[in-house]
Motif scaffolding. Structure first.
Motif, PDB file in Angstrom:
ATOM      1  N   GLU A  21       0.827  -1.211   0.000  1.00  0.00           N
ATOM      2  CA  GLU A  21       0.000   0.000   0.000  1.00  0.00           C
ATOM      3  C   GLU A  21       0.862   1.261   0.000  1.00  0.00           C
ATOM      4  O   GLU A  21       0.568   2.218  -0.720  1.00  0.00           O
ATOM      5  N   ARG A  22       1.927   1.269   0.806  1.00  0.00           N
ATOM      6  CA  ARG A  22       2.835   2.424   0.842  1.00  0.00           C
ATOM      7  C   ARG A  22       3.489   2.634  -0.521  1.00  0.00           C
ATOM      8  O   ARG A  22       3.598   3.755  -1.008  1.00  0.00           O
ATOM      9  N   ASN A  23       3.926   1.535  -1.152  1.00  0.00           N
ATOM     10  CA  ASN A  23       4.545   1.637  -2.470  1.00  0.00           C
ATOM     11  C   ASN A  23       3.556   2.167  -3.502  1.00  0.00           C
ATOM     12  O   ASN A  23       3.929   2.942  -4.378  1.00  0.00           O
ATOM     13  N   ALA A  24       2.303   1.753  -3.398  1.00  0.00           N
ATOM     14  CA  ALA A  24       1.274   2.228  -4.334  1.00  0.00           C
ATOM     15  C   ALA A  24       1.081   3.741  -4.198  1.00  0.00           C
ATOM     16  O   ALA A  24       0.903   4.441  -5.196  1.00  0.00           O
ATOM     17  N   VAL A  25       1.127   4.243  -2.977  1.00  0.00           N
ATOM     18  CA  VAL A  25       1.000   5.686  -2.753  1.00  0.00           C
ATOM     19  C   VAL A  25       2.172   6.404  -3.420  1.00  0.00           C
ATOM     20  O   VAL A  25       1.995   7.366  -4.172  1.00  0.00           O
ATOM     21  N   MET A  26       3.396   5.924  -3.177  1.00  0.00           N
ATOM     22  CA  MET A  26       4.576   6.573  -3.751  1.00  0.00           C
ATOM     23  C   MET A  26       4.564   6.511  -5.283  1.00  0.00           C
ATOM     24  O   MET A  26       4.833   7.511  -5.952  1.00  0.00           O
ATOM     25  N   GLY A  28       2.013   6.231  -7.164  1.00  0.00           N
ATOM     26  CA  GLY A  28       0.902   7.047  -7.637  1.00  0.00           C
ATOM     27  C   GLY A  28       1.299   8.499  -7.843  1.00  0.00           C
ATOM     28  O   GLY A  28       0.764   9.179  -8.728  1.00  0.00           O
ATOM     29  N   HIS A  29       2.234   8.981  -7.045  1.00  0.00           N
ATOM     30  CA  HIS A  29       2.701  10.359  -7.213  1.00  0.00           C
ATOM     31  C   HIS A  29       3.408  10.523  -8.558  1.00  0.00           C
ATOM     32  O   HIS A  29       3.226  11.524  -9.246  1.00  0.00           O
ATOM     33  N   GLY A  30       4.203   9.542  -8.943  1.00  0.00           N
ATOM     34  CA  GLY A  30       4.869   9.597 -10.244  1.00  0.00           C
ATOM     35  C   GLY A  30       3.872   9.614 -11.383  1.00  0.00           C
ATOM     36  O   GLY A  30       4.010  10.387 -12.346  1.00  0.00           O
ATOM     37  N   ASP A  31       2.843   8.775 -11.279  1.00  0.00           N
ATOM     38  CA  ASP A  31       1.797   8.737 -12.305  1.00  0.00           C
ATOM     39  C   ASP A  31       1.066  10.078 -12.388  1.00  0.00           C
ATOM     40  O   ASP A  31       0.779  10.579 -13.477  1.00  0.00           O
ATOM     41  N   LEU A  32       0.759  10.652 -11.232  1.00  0.00           N
ATOM     42  CA  LEU A  32       0.062  11.937 -11.206  1.00  0.00           C
ATOM     43  C   LEU A  32       0.909  13.030 -11.842  1.00  0.00           C
ATOM     44  O   LEU A  32       0.415  13.821 -12.653  1.00  0.00           O
ATOM     45  N   MET A  33       2.185  13.093 -11.492  1.00  0.00           N
ATOM     46  CA  MET A  33       3.050  14.122 -12.066  1.00  0.00           C
ATOM     47  C   MET A  33       3.106  13.998 -13.587  1.00  0.00           C
ATOM     48  O   MET A  33       3.062  15.004 -14.295  1.00  0.00           O
ATOM     49  N   LYS A  34       3.171  12.781 -14.082  1.00  0.00           N
ATOM     50  CA  LYS A  34       3.202  12.563 -15.531  1.00  0.00           C
ATOM     51  C   LYS A  34       1.926  13.115 -16.175  1.00  0.00           C
ATOM     52  O   LYS A  34       1.986  13.839 -17.173  1.00  0.00           O
ATOM     53  N   LYS A  35       0.760  12.798 -15.598  1.00  0.00           N
ATOM     54  CA  LYS A  35      -0.519  13.272 -16.137  1.00  0.00           C
ATOM     55  C   LYS A  35      -0.609  14.795 -16.124  1.00  0.00           C
ATOM     56  O   LYS A  35      -1.065  15.418 -17.089  1.00  0.00           O
ATOM     57  N   LEU A  36      -0.177  15.401 -15.016  1.00  0.00           N
ATOM     58  CA  LEU A  36      -0.266  16.859 -14.901  1.00  0.00           C
ATOM     59  C   LEU A  36       0.704  17.559 -15.848  1.00  0.00           C
ATOM     60  O   LEU A  36       0.393  18.624 -16.384  1.00  0.00           O
ATOM     61  N   VAL A  95      -7.972  17.440  -9.155  1.00  0.00           N
ATOM     62  CA  VAL A  95      -6.556  17.054  -9.099  1.00  0.00           C
ATOM     63  C   VAL A  95      -6.200  16.580  -7.692  1.00  0.00           C
ATOM     64  O   VAL A  95      -5.510  15.571  -7.527  1.00  0.00           O
ATOM     65  N   ALA A  96      -6.678  17.276  -6.669  1.00  0.00           N
ATOM     66  CA  ALA A  96      -6.395  16.862  -5.292  1.00  0.00           C
ATOM     67  C   ALA A  96      -6.891  15.444  -5.031  1.00  0.00           C
ATOM     68  O   ALA A  96      -6.236  14.654  -4.353  1.00  0.00           O
ATOM     69  N   ALA A  97      -8.038  15.103  -5.608  1.00  0.00           N
ATOM     70  CA  ALA A  97      -8.587  13.753  -5.436  1.00  0.00           C
ATOM     71  C   ALA A  97      -7.742  12.705  -6.144  1.00  0.00           C
ATOM     72  O   ALA A  97      -7.807  11.523  -5.806  1.00  0.00           O
ATOM     73  N   MET A  98      -6.923  13.118  -7.093  1.00  0.00           N
ATOM     74  CA  MET A  98      -6.042  12.199  -7.806  1.00  0.00           C
ATOM     75  C   MET A  98      -4.753  11.918  -7.038  1.00  0.00           C
ATOM     76  O   MET A  98      -4.020  10.987  -7.364  1.00  0.00           O
ATOM     77  N   ILE A  99      -4.455  12.714  -6.025  1.00  0.00           N
ATOM     78  CA  ILE A  99      -3.256  12.495  -5.210  1.00  0.00           C
ATOM     79  C   ILE A  99      -3.490  11.240  -4.378  1.00  0.00           C
ATOM     80  O   ILE A  99      -4.508  11.136  -3.681  1.00  0.00           O
TER      81      ILE A  99
END
Length: 122
Positions: A21-26, A28-36, A95-99
């Motif tokens: 779960e912790r790894n998924a959170v971390m 997920g940040h990379g995926d979000l930055m790519k999308k933004l 966007v906040a909900a995507m974090i």
């Protein structure tokens, strides 16, 4: 309009997550930055050290005093931020909900409009 999306990690909440779960959170940040970045809404992000690595400066009688530790004792602390440039408040909330942190029970993301900024890159 620019917004600051503020993440407040809670050590107890994060420690209760499995490694997966912790790894998924971390990740997920990379995926979000790519999308933004692809959408042109990404301005920047910062990850902050934990409060035990902070210090507080106060000037009293014209002399600065430095003390160790956070300004405020709390279970939660500002752990990082995203700066985004989006069309409106609704999009900032989307966007906040995507974090990834927003989906973790016990955590959330604060959305705050930026009313002035002057940033330089060094």
């Amino acid at each position: 309009m620019k917004y600051l999306l503020i993440m407040y990690p809670n050590a107890a909440v994060m420690d209760a997550l499995s490694e997966k779960e912790r790894n998924a959170v971390m990740e997920g940040h990379g995926d979000l930055m790519k999308k933004l970045k692809e959408s042109g809404e990404f301005v920047g992000t910062l990850a902050l050290a934990t409060p035990d690595q902070s210090s507080v400066v106060r000037v009293r009688g014209g002399a600065p005093t430095v003390t160790d530790g956070p300004y405020v004792e709390s279970e939660e602390f500002m752990g990082g931020v995203y700066v985004i440039d989006v069309k409106d408040n609704d999009r900032a909330h989307e966007v906040a909900a995507m974090i990834p942190d927003a989906a973790v029970e016990g955590l959330g993301v604060e959305v705050r409009p930026i009313i002035f900024s002057e940033l330089t890159s060094k």
